[in-house]
Write an enzyme that holds these catalytic residues in place. Structure first.
Site, PDB file in Angstrom:
ATOM      1  N   THR A  66      -2.926   0.020  -4.264  1.00  0.00           N
ATOM      2  CA  THR A  66      -3.332   1.288  -3.659  1.00  0.00           C
ATOM      3  C   THR A  66      -4.748   1.697  -4.046  1.00  0.00           C
ATOM      4  O   THR A  66      -5.297   1.227  -5.052  1.00  0.00           O
ATOM      5  CB  THR A  66      -2.341   2.406  -4.078  1.00  0.00           C
ATOM      6  N   GLY A  67      -5.309   2.576  -3.253  1.00  0.00           N
ATOM      7  CA  GLY A  67      -6.593   3.168  -3.613  1.00  0.00           C
ATOM      8  C   GLY A  67      -6.429   4.324  -4.579  1.00  0.00           C
ATOM      9  O   GLY A  67      -7.396   4.788  -5.183  1.00  0.00           O
ATOM     10  N   ASP A 105      -2.387  -0.253   6.181  1.00  0.00           N
ATOM     11  CA  ASP A 105      -2.646   0.487   7.417  1.00  0.00           C
ATOM     12  C   ASP A 105      -4.104   0.870   7.617  1.00  0.00           C
ATOM     13  O   ASP A 105      -4.487   1.277   8.704  1.00  0.00           O
ATOM     14  CB  ASP A 105      -1.806   1.774   7.444  1.00  0.00           C
ATOM     15  N   LYS A 124      -8.465  -4.784  -2.948  1.00  0.00           N
ATOM     16  CA  LYS A 124      -7.063  -4.984  -3.317  1.00  0.00           C
ATOM     17  C   LYS A 124      -6.710  -6.465  -3.452  1.00  0.00           C
ATOM     18  O   LYS A 124      -5.875  -6.843  -4.282  1.00  0.00           O
ATOM     19  CB  LYS A 124      -6.153  -4.321  -2.292  1.00  0.00           C
ATOM     20  N   ASP A 183       0.866  -1.176   0.000  1.00  0.00           N
ATOM     21  CA  ASP A 183       0.000   0.000   0.000  1.00  0.00           C
ATOM     22  C   ASP A 183       0.906   1.231   0.000  1.00  0.00           C
ATOM     23  O   ASP A 183       2.072   1.156   0.414  1.00  0.00           O
ATOM     24  CB  ASP A 183      -0.883  -0.028   1.250  1.00  0.00           C
ATOM     25  N   LEU A 184       0.399   2.353  -0.458  1.00  0.00           N
ATOM     26  CA  LEU A 184       1.214   3.572  -0.503  1.00  0.00           C
ATOM     27  C   LEU A 184       1.039   4.440   0.741  1.00  0.00           C
ATOM     28  O   LEU A 184       1.878   4.453   1.624  1.00  0.00           O
ATOM     29  CB  LEU A 184       0.902   4.374  -1.771  1.00  0.00           C
ATOM     30  N   ASP A 185      -0.052   5.182   0.811  1.00  0.00           N
ATOM     31  CA  ASP A 185      -0.240   6.174   1.872  1.00  0.00           C
ATOM     32  C   ASP A 185      -0.346   5.517   3.250  1.00  0.00           C
ATOM     33  O   ASP A 185      -1.148   4.609   3.463  1.00  0.00           O
ATOM     34  CB  ASP A 185      -1.491   7.011   1.592  1.00  0.00           C
ATOM     35  N   ASN A 193      -9.210   0.051   3.723  1.00  0.00           N
ATOM     36  CA  ASN A 193      -9.197  -0.526   2.383  1.00  0.00           C
ATOM     37  C   ASN A 193      -8.109  -1.582   2.188  1.00  0.00           C
ATOM     38  O   ASN A 193      -7.946  -2.114   1.095  1.00  0.00           O
ATOM     39  CB  ASN A 193      -9.070   0.563   1.308  1.00  0.00           C
TER      40      ASN A 193
END
Length: 270
Positions: A44-45, A219, A196, A10-12, A222
């Site tokens: 990622t979203g 985290d 995801k 995941d990114l953020d 999602n």
């Protein structure tokens, strides 16, 4: 190499620090694992246009999951396949109409790289302008003409539960919705059945990676399905409690190189 792993990031709040950068330590660790033959991907979203920067920074040559599974493709291999699963335009317009009964700051619809804003909003324009998308502002009931990949409803905090309740009662069979983490009071909507994990499963099948050899980091809300699906689901130290409860492991926060710390230990990197 006896065991090849698929590492989904995941990114953020996970790979990225709060300043939206990849730390030198984390970048070095991921590059090392790629050199050892492991497969690294982003899940990622975010839309692709606002995650491509990190895709190139990591030196990836793998498919990417965007919009929480509503768009999966391989940026460097057009023959791999392009999987775009938007919700229906009629459903989107019904949702816009139903929002009239609540105090809504804005509604955003994205059709891949086309962005539609219900109301003009300079702050949102700054957020969604990454990657230079085509942006249209105006009543989504009139201006939205394609099936949207994703929708966002920015509402008053007190109204968010009621809006989500309405979405579940009226549209449960055709959409899935989530709430963004604090301080955002935003509801994110995609077509039903997408997450995801769906995208990661498609990528793992392509590379013939067993589920037990999938490591996923996240985290937020999602990331739940992805963390649960992975053979080794890792929650960040800054993650929500529910995610930590279902994860196999909990690592340090995104500000303390949590991704790198776990991978260095797991793969015994020096």
């Amino acid at each position: 190499m006896t065991n090849q792993y698929l590492i989904a990031l995941d990114l953020d709040g996970t790979l990225l620090t709060d300043d939206k950068i990849i730390s030198e330590r984390t970048l070095k660790t991921i590059k090392k694992l790629q050199q050892e033959g492991h497969i690294v991907m982003i899940s990622t979203g975010r839309p692709f246009r606002s995650s491509v920067k990190y895709y190139h920074e990591l030196g990836l040559n793998t498919p990417i999951v965007n919009f929480n599974g509503a768009f999966v493709h391989h940026p460097k291999d057009a023959h791999w396949g392009l999987y775009h699963s938007p919700m229906s335009l009629n459903t989107a317009k019904e949702i816009v109409e139903s929002c009239n009964q609540y105090r809504i700051h804005n509604i955003v619809a994205e059709v891949l790289d086309n962005v539609y804003l219900h109301y003009h909003d300079e702050k949102l324009l700054d957020v969604f302008n990454m990657g230079n998308p085509k942006i249209t502002t105006g009543n989504l009931g009139e201006f939205l003409s394609d099936n949207p990949t994703s929708m966002l409803i920015h509402a008053e905090e007190k109204d968010v539960p009621y809006i989500r309740e309405h979405l579940s009662e009226v549209h449960a069979e055709v959409i899935d919705h989530r709430r963004w983490g604090a301080p955002w009071h935003i509801i994110e909507i995609v077509k039903s059945g997408l997450n995801k994990a769906v995208g990661i499963q498609r990528v793992a099948k392509h590379y013939n990676i067993d589920q037990k050899n999938i490591i996923a980091f996240g985290d937020e809300d999602n990331d739940l399905e992805m963390i649960e699906y992975a053979g080794i689901g890792v929650a960040m130290g800054n993650g929500i409690k529910h995610l930590k409860d279902i994860a196999n492991e909990v690592t340090f926060s995104n500000m303390d190189d949590g991704v790198s710390v776990f991978l260095e230990d797991f793969f015994k990197l020096k």
